[in-house]
Motif scaffolding. Structure first.
Motif, mmCIF file in Angstrom:
data_model
loop_
_atom_site.group_PDB
_atom_site.id
_atom_site.type_symbol
_atom_site.label_atom_id
_atom_site.label_comp_id
_atom_site.label_asym_id
_atom_site.label_seq_id
_atom_site.Cartn_x
_atom_site.Cartn_y
_atom_site.Cartn_z
ATOM 1 N N HIS A 113 16.716 25.691 38.436
ATOM 2 C CA HIS A 113 16.523 26.469 37.213
ATOM 3 C C HIS A 113 16.918 25.619 36.007
ATOM 4 O O HIS A 113 17.924 24.925 36.031
ATOM 5 C CB HIS A 113 17.371 27.750 37.246
ATOM 6 C CG HIS A 113 17.247 28.542 35.981
ATOM 7 N ND1 HIS A 113 16.135 29.298 35.690
ATOM 8 C CD2 HIS A 113 18.065 28.641 34.901
ATOM 9 C CE1 HIS A 113 16.286 29.850 34.492
ATOM 10 N NE2 HIS A 113 17.449 29.467 33.993
ATOM 11 N N GLY A 172 12.145 29.769 37.016
ATOM 12 C CA GLY A 172 12.604 30.728 38.040
ATOM 13 C C GLY A 172 13.968 30.362 38.589
ATOM 14 O O GLY A 172 14.701 29.575 37.988
ATOM 15 N N ARG A 173 14.255 30.885 39.772
ATOM 16 C CA ARG A 173 15.582 30.627 40.354
ATOM 17 C C ARG A 173 15.618 29.281 41.086
ATOM 18 O O ARG A 173 14.589 28.752 41.491
ATOM 19 C CB ARG A 173 15.970 31.773 41.289
ATOM 20 C CG ARG A 173 15.046 31.947 42.453
ATOM 21 C CD ARG A 173 15.392 33.161 43.307
ATOM 22 N NE ARG A 173 14.347 33.396 44.283
ATOM 23 C CZ ARG A 173 14.181 32.693 45.399
ATOM 24 N NH1 ARG A 173 14.992 31.705 45.682
ATOM 25 N NH2 ARG A 173 13.192 32.962 46.239
ATOM 26 N N THR A 174 16.831 28.754 41.265
ATOM 27 C CA THR A 174 17.035 27.505 41.987
ATOM 28 C C THR A 174 16.827 27.746 43.476
ATOM 29 O O THR A 174 17.288 28.746 44.012
ATOM 30 C CB THR A 174 18.464 26.974 41.735
ATOM 31 O OG1 THR A 174 18.594 26.699 40.334
ATOM 32 C CG2 THR A 174 18.767 25.727 42.538
ATOM 33 N N ARG A 175 16.099 26.839 44.143
ATOM 34 C CA ARG A 175 15.938 26.935 45.591
ATOM 35 C C ARG A 175 15.592 25.571 46.184
ATOM 36 O O ARG A 175 15.159 24.675 45.477
ATOM 37 C CB ARG A 175 14.894 27.963 45.981
ATOM 38 C CG ARG A 175 13.542 27.802 45.353
ATOM 39 C CD ARG A 175 12.877 29.175 45.255
ATOM 40 N NE ARG A 175 11.542 29.158 44.745
ATOM 41 C CZ ARG A 175 11.224 29.235 43.465
ATOM 42 N NH1 ARG A 175 12.151 29.259 42.540
ATOM 43 N NH2 ARG A 175 9.967 29.271 43.078
ATOM 44 N N GLU A 231 5.763 31.088 37.484
ATOM 45 C CA GLU A 231 6.867 30.310 36.910
ATOM 46 C C GLU A 231 6.328 29.021 36.285
ATOM 47 O O GLU A 231 5.258 28.560 36.649
ATOM 48 C CB GLU A 231 7.851 29.879 38.017
ATOM 49 C CG GLU A 231 8.634 30.984 38.630
ATOM 50 C CD GLU A 231 9.456 30.491 39.830
ATOM 51 O OE1 GLU A 231 9.828 29.303 39.867
ATOM 52 O OE2 GLU A 231 9.715 31.302 40.716
#
Length: 198
Positions: free
Chosen positions: A129, A113-116, A84
């Motif tokens: 993200h 990439g995805r939110t975390r 990413e």
């Protein structure tokens, strides 16, 4: 022959500060349940930190006890592992570029990439993200300038660009000016106006 936890720790000790481990890397040594259990035990024993789901890091031991590895190093290792793009948030970029004196209270990074959420010791770090245009110029000064401008907003874009025009290295300024087509129209227009002064 090493036990599963010993094999995990042997690998972990070879990592630089901030290096990350994933249970998936050890599935050749045992079943998923056995690997997950080994990681869980190592976290309980304080030998590993659970940063996020499926991501672990080694705490750093020093004269004053142990601490979590630096967020920047963990973020960099995660980005390398996942492929990413992960960069500093616009507020941090604006501060680093001298556009604001405000220091962000919370550590936030932007990702393709995805939110975390990541937990490093007591610190919570948000990896959010972001749209492609915010990441298009990468982590260099021109990319930081795009994120800083997005954070500063349309109201302050003119004065921010005047400052960036004089402080960014010319190659970075040209990269910023050349990327106008991919940026929101208010930003593209303001960059075009400032670039026409050259």
């Amino acid at each position: 022959m090493n036990t599963l936890p010993e094999s995990i720790m042997l690998h972990a000790k070879g990592l630089q500060e901030g290096g990350v481990l994933s249970p998936k890397e050890f599935l050749h040594l045992g079943s998923r349940a056995a690997v997950d259990q080994a990681f869980s035990r190592l976290v309980k024993a304080g030998k590993l930190l659970r940063v996020a789901r499926g991501i672990y890091a080694v705490p750093i031991s020093g004269r004053f006890g142990t601490r979590a590895p630096s967020p920047e190093k963990v973020i960099k290792a995660m980005a390398e592992q996942s492929g990413e793009i992960v960069v500093a948030h616009g507020a941090s970029a604006a501060n680093a570029l001298g556009l604001t004196q405000q220091v962000p209270i919370r550590e936030v990074y932007l990702t393709s990439g995805r939110t975390r959420k990541l937990m490093l010791g007591r610190s919570e770090i948000l990896v959010k993200h972001a749209p492609r245009w915010m990441l298009a110029l990468g982590s260099g000064p021109a990319g930081a300038a795009v994120r800083a401008l997005a954070w500063m907003g349309p109201t302050h874009v003119g004065e921010s660009l005047m400052s960036l025009h004089s402080t960014l290295p010319s190659i970075e300024w040209r990269a910023l000016a050349a990327s106008r087509g991919a940026l929101p129209s208010w930003m593209a227009q303001a960059i075009g106006k400032e670039a026409s002064r050259d």
